[in-house]
Design an enzyme around this catalytic site. Structure first.
Site, PDB file in Angstrom:
ATOM      1  CE1 TYR A   1       7.848  -6.870 -16.728  1.00 37.69           C
ATOM      2  CE2 TYR A   1       5.656  -6.412 -17.544  1.00 37.69           C
ATOM      3  CZ  TYR A   1       6.619  -5.999 -16.752  1.00 37.69           C
ATOM      4  OH  TYR A   1       6.320  -4.875 -15.817  1.00 37.69           O
TER       5      TYR A   1
ATOM      6  CD  GLN B   1      12.750  -2.701 -12.044  1.00 37.84           C
ATOM      7  OE1 GLN B   1      12.807  -1.868 -13.029  1.00 37.84           O
ATOM      8  NE2 GLN B   1      11.847  -2.272 -11.094  1.00 37.84           N
TER       9      GLN B   1
ATOM     10  CG  ASN C   1       5.624   0.322 -18.716  1.00 38.48           C
ATOM     11  OD1 ASN C   1       6.707  -0.386 -19.084  1.00 38.48           O
ATOM     12  ND2 ASN C   1       5.584   0.467 -17.470  1.00 38.48           N
TER      13      ASN C   1
ATOM     14  CD  GLN D   1      -9.526  -4.553 -27.053  1.00 37.46           C
ATOM     15  OE1 GLN D   1      -8.421  -4.496 -27.405  1.00 37.46           O
ATOM     16  NE2 GLN D   1     -10.354  -5.232 -26.340  1.00 37.46           N
TER      17      GLN D   1
ATOM     18  CG  HIS E   1      -6.046  -2.212 -23.723  1.00 41.36           C
ATOM     19  ND1 HIS E   1      -5.213  -3.338 -22.986  1.00 41.36           N
ATOM     20  CD2 HIS E   1      -6.958  -2.998 -24.563  1.00 41.36           C
ATOM     21  CE1 HIS E   1      -5.773  -4.504 -23.312  1.00 41.36           C
ATOM     22  NE2 HIS E   1      -6.783  -4.422 -24.193  1.00 41.36           N
TER      23      HIS E   1
ATOM     24  CD  GLU F   1      -2.794  -5.867 -29.893  1.00 45.73           C
ATOM     25  OE1 GLU F   1      -2.270  -6.549 -29.097  1.00 45.73           O
ATOM     26  OE2 GLU F   1      -2.615  -4.504 -29.687  1.00 45.73           O
ATOM     27  CG  HIS F   2      -6.836  -6.829 -31.119  1.00 48.76           C
ATOM     28  ND1 HIS F   2      -6.357  -5.710 -30.378  1.00 48.76           N
ATOM     29  CD2 HIS F   2      -6.404  -7.835 -30.291  1.00 48.76           C
ATOM     30  CE1 HIS F   2      -5.709  -6.403 -29.300  1.00 48.76           C
ATOM     31  NE2 HIS F   2      -5.972  -7.686 -29.521  1.00 48.76           N
TER      32      HIS F   2
ATOM     33  CG  HIS G   1      32.713 -21.697 -49.431  1.00 49.65           C
ATOM     34  ND1 HIS G   1      33.305 -20.925 -48.767  1.00 49.65           N
ATOM     35  CD2 HIS G   1      31.486 -21.680 -48.889  1.00 49.65           C
ATOM     36  CE1 HIS G   1      32.800 -20.093 -47.625  1.00 49.65           C
ATOM     37  NE2 HIS G   1      31.526 -20.990 -47.784  1.00 49.65           N
TER      38      HIS G   1
END
Length: 447
Positions: free
Chosen positions: A119, A180, A203, A248, A251, A316-317, A409
């Site tokens: 995606y 979708q 998103n 940043q 975003h 994340e960073h 077993h």
């Protein structure tokens, strides 16, 4: 530690997430039931899309022809860096076979998954770099069926995104976005192969769709809004910090940016600079909202306390603008990707340096790294035991199984002991299974 600046929007996210979850669950259930027709209806209602979803060869070629030569060169440069790093990751995971004991051979194979759905977001921005990060990495891993999807803008997806997808090796390109699109790749609609894994940022609705489908398909990371933290000491330039935090924050209005520092002077300076730098941006409202509602400045007494705080946040960073960057590299543990020194801005990793920018958020850096070539690979183990090795291994397996209460077993091991060593007297219970396949009824397994 103490806060120089706190986030204003604490506690607002949970209710929003619940509403998104309910909407996405309903959409996925509808698409699973009504299949292609449901996707057509959602695309028409949400995106105003009336055309075909699968990008035709002629339209793909036309979109690629629109990309200026200079931008093509830049996209090719970024693609080369990502491929080189992904190839090094692939080479670091090897197949092997060892003999652990006489007659016992164990090994692993490294096999790529069959189909991946990638995606590529396209709402606020046209993320050509994201197409490279996901599609090219899957290609290096050896995935044979790659579907890439991005939301259309008007009559088509963005031309640079289409070029990046094509260059990176997408077999099918979908002009489709949102829940979708995720469902189409997961369920294998419109002629797409059913994805084994779905990767890529998106998103909140895209992230929730991936989360709900996890288990039915694999996913790269549990994703949320982009997060960035800067670690800085008194040697850092406050203006550089403000510029990088603003970069940043663009975003989205819900993207947290954090500063962890040992310098009170620096912390206050950055807090004063941020509104001014944000106001210079063309999308100042987005940046100002992100800083106001989610921006944090924390003052720490020592660099060890900074490490503790940063690892708790698991950003994340993480960008380090402090002396002795190798110390920070060796002591920080929880993050998606690390940027050392003033010359390394997060924008490099986001666009062109070669490491992947699809990274864990919401604290997932505590237990997971970001997207990498190994996400598209399976490590498959195998073993081969000789009859001679069974004298030891079946005996141990039998005793452990029976101690656990797992009689079936134990009997699988006992069968081999009786079959391979029919004249041995064992000093533990070895079941003598009747051989129903033998006309002679030989219970020792000689067929």
């Amino acid at each position: 530690m103490r806060y120089i600046k706190t986030a204003a929007a604490i506690g607002q996210v949970r209710a929003e997430n619940k509403l998104i979850q309910e909407r996405v669950e309903a959409m996925l259930a509808d698409i699973e039931k009504r299949r292609e027709q449901a996707v057509i209806d959602y695309a028409r209602r949400l995106d105003g899309w009336e055309g075909d979803f699968v990008l035709s060869a002629s339209k793909r070629e036309a979109l690629i022809s629109e990309v200026p030569d200079g931008l093509r060169e830049d996209i090719c440069f970024a693609h080369n860096q990502v491929v080189r790093f992904a190839q090094a990751q692939r080479n670091s995971l090897t197949e092997f076979e060892i003999e652990t004991e006489p007659g016992v051979r164990l090994g692993q194979r490294v096999v790529s998954i069959a189909a991946a759905g990638c995606y590529v977001p396209g709402g606020r921005y046209a993320h050509a770099a994201s197409a490279i990060m996901s599609v090219a990495t899957a290609k290096v891993a050896g995935v044979s069926g790659i579907v890439a999807s991005s939301p259309p803008r008007g009559s088509s997806i963005n031309s640079a995104v289409a070029y990046a997808m094509d260059l990176s090796g997408a077999d099918i390109i979908l002009e489709m976005g949102g829940v979708q699109a995720v469902a189409t790749m997961a369920y294998g609609l419109f002629g797409c192969p059913q994805a084994d894994i779905i990767v890529g940022p998106g998103n909140a609705y895209v992230a929730e769709a991936k989360r709900i489908l996890f288990g039915q398909v694999g996913i790269d990371v549990f994703a949320g809004p982009t997060e960035s933290a800067i670690i800085a000491d008194g040697s850092a330039d406050p203006m550089t910090i403000a510029v990088d935090l603003v970069s940043q924050a663009e975003h989205g209005p819900n993207s947290p940016v954090w500063l962890f520092t040992t310098s009170e002077r620096l912390g206050h300076a950055v807090a004063e600079l941020m509104p001014q730098v944000a106001a210079d941006m063309p999308n100042a409202d987005v940046v100002i909202a992100a800083w106001r509602d989610h921006g944090v400045v924390i003052l720490c007494e020592s660099r060890d306390e900074v490490v503790k705080i940063s690892d708790q946040y698991s950003p994340e960073h993480v960008q380090v603008l402090a002396e002795d960057p190798s110390w920070w590299r060796d002591n920080l543990s929880n993050y998606g990707s690390l940027f050392l020194g003033e010359g390394s801005t997060v924008s490099h990793g986001d666009k062109c340096s070669g490491t992947n920018h699809i990274l864990p958020t919401k604290g997932a850096g505590r237990y997971s790294g970001g997207l990498n070539v190994q996400k598209f690979l399976k490590v498959l183990t195998y073993q081969e035991l000789s009859p001679q090795a069974n004298k030891v291994f079946s005996a141990v397996g039998s005793r452990i199984s029976r101690a656990e209460g797992m009689e079936g077993h134990a009997r699988a091991c006992d069968w081999r002991l009786r079959k391979y060593y029919p004249d041995t007297c064992w000093d533990f219970d070895v079941y003598e299974q009747r051989n129903y396949a033998s006309s002679a009824g030989d219970s020792r397994g000689k067929l």
